[in-house]
Design a protein around this motif. Structure first.
Motif, PDB file in Angstrom:
ATOM      1  N   SER A  37     -21.833  -5.323 -44.269  1.00 29.35           N
ATOM      2  CA  SER A  37     -20.595  -6.039 -44.602  1.00 29.35           C
ATOM      3  C   SER A  37     -19.992  -5.511 -45.904  1.00 29.35           C
ATOM      4  CB  SER A  37     -20.851  -7.541 -44.695  1.00 29.35           C
ATOM      5  OG  SER A  37     -21.827  -7.808 -45.697  1.00 29.35           O
ATOM      6  N   TYR A  38     -20.832  -5.144 -46.857  1.00 27.35           N
ATOM      7  CA  TYR A  38     -20.361  -4.586 -48.123  1.00 27.35           C
ATOM      8  C   TYR A  38     -19.686  -3.235 -47.893  1.00 27.35           C
ATOM      9  CZ  TYR A  38     -20.477  -2.457 -52.772  1.00 27.35           C
ATOM     10  OH  TYR A  38     -20.138  -1.820 -53.927  1.00 27.35           O
ATOM     11  N   VAL A  39     -20.315  -2.380 -47.090  1.00 25.77           N
ATOM     12  CA  VAL A  39     -19.764  -1.054 -46.803  1.00 25.77           C
ATOM     13  C   VAL A  39     -18.402  -1.197 -46.122  1.00 25.77           C
ATOM     14  CG1 VAL A  39     -20.115   1.095 -45.516  1.00 25.77           C
ATOM     15  CG2 VAL A  39     -22.044   0.028 -46.715  1.00 25.77           C
ATOM     16  N   ALA A  40     -18.303  -2.081 -45.131  1.00 23.59           N
ATOM     17  CA  ALA A  40     -17.021  -2.295 -44.443  1.00 23.59           C
ATOM     18  C   ALA A  40     -15.973  -2.814 -45.424  1.00 23.59           C
ATOM     19  CB  ALA A  40     -17.200  -3.266 -43.283  1.00 23.59           C
ATOM     20  N   ARG A  41     -16.373  -3.694 -46.323  1.00 22.17           N
ATOM     21  CA  ARG A  41     -15.422  -4.235 -47.304  1.00 22.17           C
ATOM     22  C   ARG A  41     -14.912  -3.135 -48.235  1.00 22.17           C
ATOM     23  NH1 ARG A  41     -17.643  -8.816 -50.877  1.00 22.17           N
ATOM     24  NH2 ARG A  41     -18.690  -7.020 -51.755  1.00 22.17           N
ATOM     25  N   ILE A  42     -15.775  -2.215 -48.645  1.00 23.76           N
ATOM     26  CA  ILE A  42     -15.343  -1.099 -49.491  1.00 23.76           C
ATOM     27  C   ILE A  42     -14.334  -0.244 -48.731  1.00 23.76           C
ATOM     28  CG2 ILE A  42     -16.072   1.019 -50.671  1.00 23.76           C
ATOM     29  CD1 ILE A  42     -16.827  -1.695 -52.033  1.00 23.76           C
ATOM     30  N   PHE A  43     -14.588   0.035 -47.475  1.00 21.55           N
ATOM     31  CA  PHE A  43     -13.653   0.834 -46.677  1.00 21.55           C
ATOM     32  C   PHE A  43     -12.305   0.126 -46.540  1.00 21.55           C
ATOM     33  CE2 PHE A  43     -17.396   2.931 -44.198  1.00 21.55           C
ATOM     34  CZ  PHE A  43     -17.732   3.675 -45.324  1.00 21.55           C
ATOM     35  N   LEU A  56     -15.679  -0.084 -37.543  1.00 17.58           N
ATOM     36  CA  LEU A  56     -16.112   1.045 -36.713  1.00 17.58           C
ATOM     37  C   LEU A  56     -16.716   2.159 -37.563  1.00 17.58           C
ATOM     38  CD1 LEU A  56     -13.209   1.251 -34.117  1.00 17.58           C
ATOM     39  CD2 LEU A  56     -15.578   0.543 -33.687  1.00 17.58           C
ATOM     40  N   LEU A  57     -16.098   2.452 -38.708  1.00 16.48           N
ATOM     41  CA  LEU A  57     -16.641   3.475 -39.597  1.00 16.48           C
ATOM     42  C   LEU A  57     -17.989   3.048 -40.173  1.00 16.48           C
ATOM     43  CD1 LEU A  57     -13.381   4.571 -41.430  1.00 16.48           C
ATOM     44  CD2 LEU A  57     -14.752   5.959 -39.853  1.00 16.48           C
ATOM     45  N   MET A  58     -18.096   1.789 -40.565  1.00 12.68           N
ATOM     46  CA  MET A  58     -19.366   1.279 -41.095  1.00 12.68           C
ATOM     47  C   MET A  58     -20.462   1.377 -40.034  1.00 12.68           C
ATOM     48  SD  MET A  58     -21.396  -1.601 -40.575  1.00 12.68           S
ATOM     49  CE  MET A  58     -20.278  -2.845 -40.001  1.00 12.68           C
ATOM     50  N   LEU A  59     -20.137   1.038 -38.785  1.00  9.63           N
ATOM     51  CA  LEU A  59     -21.136   1.126 -37.714  1.00  9.63           C
ATOM     52  C   LEU A  59     -21.544   2.570 -37.451  1.00  9.63           C
ATOM     53  CD1 LEU A  59     -19.822  -1.597 -35.254  1.00  9.63           C
ATOM     54  CD2 LEU A  59     -21.945  -1.644 -36.595  1.00  9.63           C
ATOM     55  N   ALA A  60     -20.600   3.507 -37.574  1.00 17.36           N
ATOM     56  CA  ALA A  60     -20.940   4.921 -37.414  1.00 17.36           C
ATOM     57  C   ALA A  60     -21.896   5.350 -38.521  1.00 17.36           C
ATOM     58  CB  ALA A  60     -19.678   5.771 -37.423  1.00 17.36           C
ATOM     59  N   VAL A  61     -21.623   4.930 -39.757  1.00 14.01           N
ATOM     60  CA  VAL A  61     -22.527   5.244 -40.867  1.00 14.01           C
ATOM     61  C   VAL A  61     -23.916   4.686 -40.569  1.00 14.01           C
ATOM     62  CG1 VAL A  61     -23.038   4.767 -43.298  1.00 14.01           C
ATOM     63  CG2 VAL A  61     -20.704   5.394 -42.615  1.00 14.01           C
ATOM     64  N   ALA A  67     -20.769   9.181 -41.561  1.00 17.50           N
ATOM     65  CA  ALA A  67     -19.469   9.216 -40.887  1.00 17.50           C
ATOM     66  C   ALA A  67     -18.454   9.864 -41.811  1.00 17.50           C
ATOM     67  CB  ALA A  67     -19.011   7.814 -40.505  1.00 17.50           C
ATOM     68  N   VAL A  68     -17.479  10.543 -41.202  1.00 16.25           N
ATOM     69  CA  VAL A  68     -16.355  11.093 -41.953  1.00 16.25           C
ATOM     70  C   VAL A  68     -15.382   9.938 -42.169  1.00 16.25           C
ATOM     71  CG1 VAL A  68     -14.422  12.702 -41.920  1.00 16.25           C
ATOM     72  CG2 VAL A  68     -16.651  13.401 -41.007  1.00 16.25           C
ATOM     73  N   ILE A  69     -15.154   9.604 -43.423  1.00 22.70           N
ATOM     74  CA  ILE A  69     -14.337   8.446 -43.768  1.00 22.70           C
ATOM     75  C   ILE A  69     -12.906   8.849 -44.070  1.00 22.70           C
ATOM     76  CG2 ILE A  69     -14.142   6.472 -45.354  1.00 22.70           C
ATOM     77  CD1 ILE A  69     -16.640   6.524 -43.461  1.00 22.70           C
TER      78      ILE A  69
END
Length: 98
Positions: A37-43, A56-61, A67-69
């Motif tokens: 949740s923290y990673v998704a919030r940063i994105f 989706l990007l967080m789940l790929a990571v 993942a390429v962000i």
């Protein structure tokens, strides 16, 4: 005494003759520390991605290990990588495949 280059001597400018700029990628890597949740919030907050894309990007990571962000000029991707480090995320910059 200082020497000057005569005006008749051509000066090569490699940037004018080089291939087009190759885009660079910001890669964020999975780590055992940060919550998903923290990673998704940063994105969402840093890149301004909508919740669905950030998730989706967080789940790929999480699932693929990285993942390429973002993609863009090298200097911009390096700035983003430093910002990710400031948030405690593992990030690197690499040339985009051609």
């Amino acid at each position: 005494m200082g020497m000057s280059i005569p005006a008749s001597v051509p000066v090569a400018d490699e940037q004018l003759t080089s291939a087009p700029l190759v885009p660079w990628q910001l890669v964020v890597w999975d780590d055992p520390v940060n919550l998903m949740s923290y990673v998704a919030r940063i994105f969402r907050t840093y890149f301004g991605y909508p919740e669905e894309k950030a998730t989706l990007l967080m789940l790929a990571v999480h699932n693929e290990g990285h993942a390429v962000i973002a993609t863009g000029p090298r200097e911009t991707m390096e700035m983003h990588a430093q910002a990710m480090h400031g948030f405690g995320l593992w990030a690197t910059v690499r040339k985009a495949p051609q």
